[in-house]
Motif scaffolding. Structure first.
Motif, short mmCIF file in Angstrom:
data_model
loop_
_atom_site.label_atom_id
_atom_site.label_comp_id
_atom_site.label_asym_id
_atom_site.label_seq_id
_atom_site.Cartn_x
_atom_site.Cartn_y
_atom_site.Cartn_z
N UNK A 376 0.84 -1.21 0.00
CA UNK A 376 0.00 0.00 0.00
C UNK A 376 0.87 1.26 0.00
N UNK A 377 1.93 1.23 0.80
CA UNK A 377 2.83 2.38 0.90
C UNK A 377 3.51 2.64 -0.45
N UNK A 378 3.87 1.56 -1.13
CA UNK A 378 4.51 1.69 -2.44
C UNK A 378 3.55 2.25 -3.48
N UNK A 379 2.32 1.68 -3.48
CA UNK A 379 1.32 2.06 -4.49
C UNK A 379 0.65 3.40 -4.18
N UNK A 380 0.64 3.75 -2.93
CA UNK A 380 -0.03 4.98 -2.52
C UNK A 380 -1.54 4.87 -2.52
#
Ligand code: SF4
Ligand code: SF4
Lengths: 393, 110
Positions: A376-380
């Motif tokens: 989630x942090x990577x994809x935003x």
């Protein structure tokens, strides 16, 4: 000084009630809270408390009797679970509307149907709009400490609201844990004597309670009731601090565990926070910037404090031990994301529903949440709106 | 006159919505609800005072333990008919129409 002993959650709650020595307890048994009232009834029978114990024929009657006793001017306590709370529903609203600081221990259990006696938060979440303050305990010590603080919080002059002190059914209510039990004198001194405002038994000053209140004043009365909740929030913090000063265990609205520099934060309530704490500590050892936000006070909801604690995270997960049927996510998720939106935080947030009807939540489940959050942090953006932990799918 | 002025603001409300004042039912006027009104036949009345006890709005005038010669309060009678129902002598009749003369609790001149 208190002493360290091993007690079940229910026994610890009954012990706190004995020490508080309320004027009236009116209760009706329901699993998993039955033992509390059973143990307390024994204290009454053995003359260990001065309490007037009222055995009633239903939870609706139990809460009605509690309301009446509180309006009369007494300090009043009670305990229930799930369907018992549901049967109290009508009176829960009246107790808070009349600003009576009745203290209820809610041993969290799944609401029917089908019939299930094990833990989830569907009972407490359903009562979120009833006007009761709600505290959730992580362990038996906190369940004991919370009940004592509940009395002081609810009875503060500017608050005068009923308080639900919640603990997870079976997971805490029937689990033995070592805890510090304070002395009777120290507890009684800490909770202070109770002085009712406008008690009905003050017969020199007759008053009307709960009159017909139509479109001409009802709205103003509801608005004035809302005014009690910001002071209730302050009271939770102030009494938590005062408790810490006297007994060495300080409490607040929420607890930030390793959140300061955390990228990935998981929010939860109740006993799951204990498991989560271990998982977060383990991930930290592996270099993952994980954190936990434990929510202790669900009502009043500390929206601004939560948004502040989460600011700076790159991904968040909210764990809901209840479903909100027909809504797009669980109840806690709605509150947390609304807090983030209101206070200007745009952080991708996952929702997980877990543990319904006592389904176990394992460290692996919680680790999988952090694995998701890394993505989630990577994809935003969130992986999917709602996920499920421990569900066969 | 009610306890609050009609324009009272929310922060002027009493805590818990209580009315910290006794005997305030007198200030609550339900006469406007009425579409029929009670009429008593004093001839058969035995002054048992059932009507006075049962009236939910204290609308039955009584003086010196007697209702005879007295009427009903036009401000407080809501026309529910309970007095007529409980009267053991059936001497109260509910008459269509809300209007009636309120002579107060002073007996009419003979
Ligand atoms: S009709 Fe009802 S309100 Fe009127 S006097 Fe009779 S009992 Fe009272
Ligand atoms: S109940 Fe009937 S008989 Fe009794 S006092 Fe009233 S009118 Fe008279």
């Amino acid at each position: 000084m208190g002493k360290e002993i091993a007690l079940e959650g229910n026994e610890a709650v009954a012990e706190a009630m004995r020490q508080i020595n309320p004027d009236v307890v009116a209760a009706y048994p329901i699993t998993p809270s039955t033992e509390i009232v059973q143990a307390f009834a024994q204290f009454v029978a053995d003359g260990k408390v001065d309490t007037n114990f009222v055995a009633v024929e239903s939870e609706h009657s139990a809460m009605s009797a509690c309301l009446a006793a509180a309006v009369a001017g007494g300090r009043v306590m009670n305990a229930t679970s799930a369907n018992g709370l549901a049967l109290m529903w009508e009176i829960l609203y009246i107790v808070s509307s009349l600003r009576q600081p009745v203290i209820l221990t809610l041993v969290n259990r799944a609401l029917s149907g089908n019939i299930n006696i094990h833990c989830d938060h569907s009972d407490g979440m359903g009562a979120r709009d009833t006007g009761w303050v709600q505290l959730y305990a992580e362990d038996v010590q906190e369940a004991y400490d919370n009940l004592i603080q509940a009395v002081a919080i609810g009875e503060r002059e500017e608050v005068r609201l009923p308080v639900m002190s919640c603990l997870d059914g079976f997971l805490l209510s029937h689990s033995y844990e070592l805890l510090e039990v304070e002395t009777d004198e120290a507890v009684r001194e800490w909770v202070r004597p109770y002085q009712a405002i406008n008690p009905m038994l003050d017969i020199d000053n007759p008053q009307t309670f709960g009159p017909l209140d139509l479109y001409d004043y009802y709205f103003e009365h509801k608005r004035s009731q809302m005014e009690a909740y910001p002071p209730a929030k302050e009271a939770i913090v102030a009494e938590g601090k005062r408790f810490g000063e006297v007994f060495g265990r300080e409490y607040g609205l929420l607890e930030e565990f390793m959140t300061d520099d955390a990228d990935l934060i998981v929010i939860a309530m109740g006993s799951t926070c204990g498991t989560l704490r271990d998982v977060v500590a383990g991930l930290r050892e592996q270099g993952v910037k994980a954190g936990m936000l434990k929510l202790r006070a669900f009502r009043p909801f500390p929206a601004e404090e939560i948004a502040g604690a989460l600011a700076g995270a790159s991904a968040i997960a909210v764990l809901d031990r209840a479903a909100s049927f027909g809504a797009h996510a669980g109840p806690l998720y709605h509150e947390v994301t609304s807090a983030l939106y209101t206070f200007g935080e745009q952080i991708p947030t996952n929702n997980y529903i877990y543990g319904l009807g006592g389904r176990e939540i394992l460290p692996e489940d919680l680790q999988s949440v952090f694995t998701d959050l890394t993505q989630v942090a990577e994809d935003g953006q969130p992986v999917e709106p709602v996920g499920f932990l421990g569900l066969r799918e | 006159m009610s306890h609050y002025p009609p324009d009272a603001k929310w922060h002027e409300m009493e805590r818990g919505g209580i009315i910290p004042q006794a005997g305030n039912a007198e200030e609550y006027h339900v006469g406007g609800w009425r579409n029929e009104h009670p009429v008593r036949d004093d001839e058969s009345c035995i002054d048992c005072l059932f009507c006075w006890v049962y009236c939910p709005d204290n609308a039955v005038y009584v003086k010196d333990e007697s209702v005879k010669g007295l009427g009903f309060s036009a401000e407080h009678c809501k026309g529910c008919g309970i007095c007529a129902q409980v009267c053991p002598k059936d001497c109260i009749t509910m008459v269509p129409g809300g209007d009636f003369e309120d002579a107060g609790d002073e007996p009419e001149e003979a």
